[in-house]
Write an enzyme that holds these catalytic residues in place. Structure first.
Site, PDB file in Angstrom:
ATOM      1  N   LYS A 114      89.325  57.616   6.301  1.00 34.12           N
ATOM      2  CA  LYS A 114      90.313  58.441   7.001  1.00 34.12           C
ATOM      3  C   LYS A 114      91.598  58.573   6.188  1.00 34.12           C
ATOM      4  O   LYS A 114      92.118  59.666   5.991  1.00 34.12           O
ATOM      5  CB  LYS A 114      90.619  57.780   8.354  1.00 34.12           C
ATOM      6  CG  LYS A 114      91.562  58.554   9.245  1.00 34.12           C
ATOM      7  CD  LYS A 114      92.064  57.717  10.413  1.00 34.12           C
ATOM      8  CE  LYS A 114      90.957  57.102  11.239  1.00 34.12           C
ATOM      9  NZ  LYS A 114      91.472  56.558  12.531  1.00 34.12           N
ATOM     10  N   LYS A 126      92.860  46.998   9.063  1.00 31.76           N
ATOM     11  CA  LYS A 126      92.937  46.981  10.533  1.00 31.76           C
ATOM     12  C   LYS A 126      93.086  45.539  10.973  1.00 31.76           C
ATOM     13  O   LYS A 126      92.689  44.622  10.244  1.00 31.76           O
ATOM     14  CB  LYS A 126      91.655  47.569  11.130  1.00 31.76           C
ATOM     15  CG  LYS A 126      91.791  48.035  12.559  1.00 31.76           C
ATOM     16  CD  LYS A 126      92.257  49.474  12.638  1.00 31.76           C
ATOM     17  CE  LYS A 126      92.519  49.895  14.062  1.00 31.76           C
ATOM     18  NZ  LYS A 126      92.722  51.344  14.175  1.00 31.76           N
ATOM     19  N   ASP A 166      97.422  50.507  17.940  1.00 31.42           N
ATOM     20  CA  ASP A 166      96.080  50.967  18.311  1.00 31.42           C
ATOM     21  C   ASP A 166      95.954  50.588  19.793  1.00 31.42           C
ATOM     22  O   ASP A 166      96.974  50.427  20.470  1.00 31.42           O
ATOM     23  CB  ASP A 166      95.010  50.278  17.434  1.00 31.42           C
ATOM     24  CG  ASP A 166      93.613  50.881  17.616  1.00 31.42           C
ATOM     25  OD1 ASP A 166      93.348  51.957  17.053  1.00 31.42           O
ATOM     26  OD2 ASP A 166      92.783  50.293  18.339  1.00 31.42           O
TER      27      ASP A 166
HETATM   28  N1  NAI Z   1      97.188  55.165  18.523  1.00 31.77           N
HETATM   29  C1  NAI Z   1      96.837  55.801  17.425  1.00 31.77           C
HETATM   30  O1  NAI Z   1      97.666  56.304  16.680  1.00 31.77           O
HETATM   31  C2  NAI Z   1      95.397  55.953  17.079  1.00 31.77           C
HETATM   32  C3  NAI Z   1      94.391  55.578  17.926  1.00 31.77           C
HETATM   33  N2  NAI Z   1      93.096  55.850  17.625  1.00 31.77           N
HETATM   34  C4  NAI Z   1      92.006  55.499  18.504  1.00 31.77           C
HETATM   35  O2  NAI Z   1      92.160  56.178  19.745  1.00 31.77           O
HETATM   36  C5  NAI Z   1      91.580  55.420  20.809  1.00 31.77           C
HETATM   37  C6  NAI Z   1      92.611  55.214  21.896  1.00 31.77           C
HETATM   38  O3  NAI Z   1      93.719  54.495  21.364  1.00 31.77           O
HETATM   39  P1  NAI Z   1      95.180  54.569  22.005  1.00 31.77           P
HETATM   40  O4  NAI Z   1      95.318  55.768  22.840  1.00 31.77           O
HETATM   41  O5  NAI Z   1      96.137  54.330  20.906  1.00 31.77           O
HETATM   42  O6  NAI Z   1      95.188  53.264  22.898  1.00 31.77           O
HETATM   43  P2  NAI Z   1      95.894  52.995  24.285  1.00 31.77           P
HETATM   44  O7  NAI Z   1      95.897  51.535  24.463  1.00 31.77           O
HETATM   45  O8  NAI Z   1      97.178  53.735  24.380  1.00 31.77           O
HETATM   46  O9  NAI Z   1      94.882  53.669  25.295  1.00 31.77           O
HETATM   47  C7  NAI Z   1      93.529  53.314  25.329  1.00 31.77           C
HETATM   48  C8  NAI Z   1      92.872  54.114  26.400  1.00 31.77           C
HETATM   49  O10 NAI Z   1      91.471  53.902  26.374  1.00 31.77           O
HETATM   50  C9  NAI Z   1      91.059  53.465  27.642  1.00 31.77           C
HETATM   51  N3  NAI Z   1      89.958  52.518  27.470  1.00 31.77           N
HETATM   52  C10 NAI Z   1      89.953  51.387  26.735  1.00 31.77           C
HETATM   53  N4  NAI Z   1      88.755  50.786  26.853  1.00 31.77           N
HETATM   54  C11 NAI Z   1      88.030  51.575  27.660  1.00 31.77           C
HETATM   55  C12 NAI Z   1      86.718  51.508  28.139  1.00 31.77           C
HETATM   56  N5  NAI Z   1      85.928  50.480  27.846  1.00 31.77           N
HETATM   57  N6  NAI Z   1      86.270  52.517  28.935  1.00 31.77           N
HETATM   58  C13 NAI Z   1      87.080  53.570  29.252  1.00 31.77           C
HETATM   59  N7  NAI Z   1      88.341  53.678  28.817  1.00 31.77           N
HETATM   60  C14 NAI Z   1      88.789  52.699  28.043  1.00 31.77           C
HETATM   61  C15 NAI Z   1      92.264  52.791  28.247  1.00 31.77           C
HETATM   62  O11 NAI Z   1      92.198  52.746  29.654  1.00 31.77           O
HETATM   63  C16 NAI Z   1      93.353  53.713  27.765  1.00 31.77           C
HETATM   64  O12 NAI Z   1      93.434  54.860  28.549  1.00 31.77           O
HETATM   65  C17 NAI Z   1      91.047  54.147  20.139  1.00 31.77           C
HETATM   66  O13 NAI Z   1      89.708  54.364  19.777  1.00 31.77           O
HETATM   67  C18 NAI Z   1      91.894  54.030  18.886  1.00 31.77           C
HETATM   68  O14 NAI Z   1      91.267  53.269  17.897  1.00 31.77           O
HETATM   69  C19 NAI Z   1      92.765  56.541  16.483  1.00 31.77           C
HETATM   70  C20 NAI Z   1      93.711  56.926  15.596  1.00 31.77           C
HETATM   71  C21 NAI Z   1      95.110  56.580  15.776  1.00 31.77           C
HETATM   72  O1  AKG Z   2      99.159  54.674  11.991  1.00 27.46           O
HETATM   73  C1  AKG Z   2      98.470  53.813  11.514  1.00 27.46           C
HETATM   74  O2  AKG Z   2      98.743  53.174  10.502  1.00 27.46           O
HETATM   75  C2  AKG Z   2      97.182  53.385  12.157  1.00 27.46           C
HETATM   76  C3  AKG Z   2      96.462  54.384  12.942  1.00 27.46           C
HETATM   77  C4  AKG Z   2      95.124  53.827  13.282  1.00 27.46           C
HETATM   78  O3  AKG Z   2      94.990  52.653  13.571  1.00 27.46           O
HETATM   79  C5  AKG Z   2      93.951  54.659  13.163  1.00 27.46           C
HETATM   80  O4  AKG Z   2      94.021  55.699  12.520  1.00 27.46           O
HETATM   81  O5  AKG Z   2      92.898  54.291  13.724  1.00 27.46           O
END
Ligand code: NAI
Ligand code: AKG
Length: 447
Positions: A114, A126, A166
């Site tokens: 990525k 990570k 994350d």
């Molecule tokens: N925050 C970021 O900048 C990035 C996040 N991601 C990915 O995006 C996804 C969400 O991350 P965020 O929104 O940052 O986290 P967050 O903690 O803000 O939200 C996570 C969400 O997923 C839900 N969730 C978690 N486990 C679950 C399950 N077993 N079943 C249903 N819902 C579930 C939670 O209830 C929550 O709504 C993850 O896969 C993360 O790795 C990817 C790239 C960047």
């Molecule tokens: O902003 C970052 O360095 C991490 C974002 C991340 O964890 C992801 O792309 O899955």
């Protein structure tokens, strides 16, 4: 070819038994990258992929902290430093009870590809902990973050490894982590991204992953002379990525009908508009409540307990919650309901079977390592601003984010378009991500 791939995967399985998520991520990459390696002499016989599946360093450590009842708690902390051939390790921290070496290795491996795709000089890493933030007080979160950083600080640095958020790690946690790092090192550096706006954060970083996922969908739709305008969008999750994927979809004229959390999903036939989304943001970010509370505020919507939203009728699906949340049956349900575009906001939300269904139906399907790269790309822009001791405007960062997502889309076309014109975004993203890292590794010798 099948045998070469199988032999490679057997070797990886032998060394990483009991790590299903990591093996799943490696398999998806190997199936598209090994045929490319075999066809290109510069990579063939150099064991580049074998080197890439082995973390450069895996740090595991004890995290002891005291809860509000005075009890001593013990958690496990990790940082996986996967690959630094094109830049310092970069990637988020996850706090969730399911965190283990397999999950973090899959995330770190995906992150290498990525980050390579973002066009910015960032290696992949990570980390995280099996700490469960659910139900913890602000003071408990602070004590845990401080304890976690009191060990992590010796392994990271603005030119070595720059963590971010994350699942379970947002701006509140980044603040506590940054505070302890700054105290221990006695220096103010851009060692973490996703920081607050008054202490080194970048505008648009909170929005970037969700916005980028939608910008990527827009790029895909444009190849069919189509757009988001008037489309029905189904979104899973209700955290950072889901919230801003919803916001951008609404801004671009789509109707968002679902959001979810681990207890189930809400369906709002009238559409979740900007006002309703504001309610969800307050519910999730301030009140830290459950998505089911949406129907108390908006009784025309319904809550489906314990279910995922993939059976609802939609044009576009944005899985934004977690890994393996969308399986082969879910993919069939989406397809039979007319879904024509899937842009992954989460990391590896679709299982192998689901991806096979999307490819068979030849719909627009983007893997997370391409479509959710806007988050880490904007983290890269935060690092640049920190180094420059400067701050760009919202418009400037958003413009750069849009350009990066368009560049990633183009790389997927360059390496993933076949003779019929079909774009295999999985193949495109894997090969484009691989080539840049592999070239750097070859140039730097066996290290
Ligand atoms: N925050 C970021 O900048 C990035 C996040 N991601 C990915 O995006 C996804 C969400 O991350 P965020 O929104 O940052 O986290 P967050 O903690 O803000 O939200 C996570 C969400 O997923 C839900 N969730 C978690 N486990 C679950 C399950 N077993 N079943 C249903 N819902 C579930 C939670 O209830 C929550 O709504 C993850 O896969 C993360 O790795 C990817 C790239 C960047
Ligand atoms: O902003 C970052 O360095 C991490 C974002 C991340 O964890 C992801 O792309 O899955």
């Amino acid at each position: 070819m099948k045998e070469i791939i199988a032999d490679f995967l057997d070797l990886v399985k032998e060394r990483n038994a009991h790590e299903p998520e990591f093996l799943q991520a490696v398999e998806e990459v190997a199936e598209t990258v090994i045929p490319y390696i075999v066809q290109h002499d510069i990579y063939y016989g150099k064991n580049v992929l074998l080197r890439m599946v082995e973390p450069e360093r895996l740090v595991s450590f004890r995290v002891c902290w005291v809860d509000d009842n005075g009890e001593i708690q013990v958690n496990r902390g990790y940082r996986i430093q996967m690959n630094s051939a094109i830049g310092p390790y970069k990637g988020g921290l996850r706090f969730h009870p399911t965190v283990n070496a397999s999950i973090l290795k899959f995330l770190a491996f995906e992150q290498v590809f990525k980050n390579s795709l973002t066009t910015l000089p960032m290696g992949g890493g990570k980390g995280g902990s099996d700490f469960n933030p659910k139900g913890k007080s602000d003071n408990e979160i602070m004590r845990f973050c401080h304890a976690f950083m009191s060990e992590l600080f010796r392994h990271i640095g603005p030119n070595t490894d720059i963590p971010a958020g994350d699942i379970g790690v947002g701006q509140r946690e980044i603040g506590f982590l940054f505070g302890m790092y700054r105290k221990l090192r006695n220096e103010f550096t851009g060692v973490l991204t996703g920081k607050g706006m008054t202490w080194g954060g970048s505008l648009i970083r909170p929005e970037a992953t969700g916005y980028g996922t939608v910008y990527f969908a827009e790029n895909m739709l444009r190849t069919k002379d189509d757009s988001l305008e008037g489309k029905t969008v189904v979104i899973s999750g209700s955290g950072n990525v889901a919230q801003y994927a919803a916001e951008k979809s609404i801004q671009l004229g789509a109707k968002v009908v679902t959001l979810s959390d681990s207890s189930g999903y809400i369906y709002d036939e009238e559409g979740i508009d900007a006002e309703k989304l504001k309610f969800v943001m307050h519910l999730k970010n301030e009140k830290r409540g459950r998505i089911s509370e949406y129907i108390e505020e908006y009784p025309n919507a319904k809550f489906l307990k314990g279910k995922t939203p993939w059976n609802e009728k939609c044009d576009i699906a944005l899985p934004c919650a977690t890994q393996n949340e969308l399986d082969g049956n879910d993919a069939k349900a989406l397809l039979s309901n007319g879904c024509m575009c899937v842009s992954e906001g989460a990391n590896m939300p679709s299982t192998k079977d689901a991806i096979a269904e999307f490819h068979k139906a030849k719909i627009l399907f983007a893997p997370g390592k391409a479509s959710n790269a806007g988050g880490v790309a904007t983290s890269g822009l935060e690092m640049t601003q920190n180094s420059l001791r400067y701050k760009w405007t919202r418009e400037e960062v958003d413009k750069k984010l849009k350009e990066i997502m368009a560049d990633i889309h183009q790389s997927c076309i360059d390496y993933g378009k076949d003779e019929t014109g079909y774009i295999d975004y999985v193949k495109g993203a894997n090969i484009a991500g691989f080539v840049k890292v592999a070239d750097a590794m070859l140039a730097q010798g066996v290290v």
